[in-house]
Design a protein around this motif. Sequence first.
Motif, PDB file in Angstrom:
ATOM      1  N   GLN A 331       3.851   0.939  -0.414  1.00  0.00           N
ATOM      2  CA  GLN A 331       3.141  -0.213   0.158  1.00  0.00           C
ATOM      3  C   GLN A 331       3.191  -1.385  -0.822  1.00  0.00           C
ATOM      4  N   SER A 354      -0.631  -2.078   6.972  1.00  0.00           N
ATOM      5  CA  SER A 354       0.731  -2.506   6.657  1.00  0.00           C
ATOM      6  C   SER A 354       1.674  -2.281   7.821  1.00  0.00           C
ATOM      7  N   TYR A 362       6.717  -0.525   3.229  1.00  0.00           N
ATOM      8  CA  TYR A 362       5.788  -1.245   4.101  1.00  0.00           C
ATOM      9  C   TYR A 362       5.225  -2.435   3.332  1.00  0.00           C
TER      10      TYR A 362
END
Length: 433
Positions: A331, A354, A362
């Motif tokens: 992320q 996300s 992401y």
Amino acid sequence: TVNEPDKLDVYQLEMHAKNKNQYLFDGNWESLEEKKAVFKVKLKLLKVNISRPVYWSKYGPTIKTDRGTFSIRMPAQMDIRGLEQWYRFNKARNFSEFKAALEMRAIPGYNIVYADKYDTIYYISNGRIPVRNKGYNWKSTLPGNTSKTLWNELHPISALPQVLQPTTGFVYNTNHSPFHSTEGKENPVVTDITMGYETLENNRSKRFEALLQPLNKVSYEDFKRIKFDRQFPSTFYFPYNIDSLFLLDETKYPDIADLVVQLKNWDKKGDATNIGAGTFFMVYHDIVPKRSKYMKQGFISLEDAAEILRSAKATMLQQFSRTNLQLGDVQKLVRGNLALPLPGLPDQLAPMYSIPYKDGLYKGNQGDAYIELVKFTKDGPIIESLNVYGASARKDSPHYTDQMQMFVEQKTKPMTLNKELVYQQAVKKYHPL
């Protein structure tokens, strides 16, 4: 924060057997209003206008489908003064002026929390909520052949769930039940079930409750600590039960034993360096496409949990060639060419949601965003703020990404509304004309 009272009603019209534009209403056949809507469509280099019929009944906009003819009625369509009400909120100098703006009833929803330097605090689950006939099930499609279901009045502001100056000293909302906006007897109560207000708790509301409970008085530092918290409560409060993900016996599932152990050892924190958080992130994003099934049954079965972990593991191996991913490995906080490891998980007090980015990664797109903390003092307000990316949308500006590292580290900067001080500290001054 967004709230979810019943703001919209759907009616099925009883149509004439031969005249498809007539519907029965209080024993009489009424005609649908019909107009043409023109859409401009671009097909490669060709621009064409396409017209479609649009219909209107006594209830509101109407659509014809294979399942029947339906009308939609919602108060949001009936008042265009929403922007004016926001303006009046911003211009209010005290609670009386703010409450007067609230009485406009032009904004169709939202939980609203108010505070001022006079120590006034207030919460309301605001909405343009119809006064409905209690003899009907307003959670379902309604009969569109009677004036008994055609509401025309709205509940007054005084009838909505709200709390003013509770002796507990606090009000709050995390998109959860408005009937738990403080503690004890001063909480609002359900007065009309046709309003359709939500009554569920969520992870943020329960975590907030747990953090606040041991405190006799909330200091400014306590408040900041609560606001920036990235810890799930001891018991999850998702819309469906996910406990089975943590109840699998790794000895019975050797193919996914590594993920099972990582989830069991997870401390439920959403730090960027947390491996358990990385595993949960991948599992969560495997659940999301199937959530309608789990919402319907109310839980994730052990069999479903095993399949979810198998799917998540396959994705991890395909995209990253390993399963011990930290949350920040997958992320990212992205702007321009800069991508930073991004902490935070859905429905934490400092949340992050996300969307797919690239190469299996992401990027955050919803959750914690602009942050402003205000402390009222005798000498005026002390303000701290933080932006997700920076103060400029210009890619060539040094302020395009200069707050990103501060954001992931949950650091703030001083801010002021003192015009003289702003001019003193300004790097550049210009006039738009």
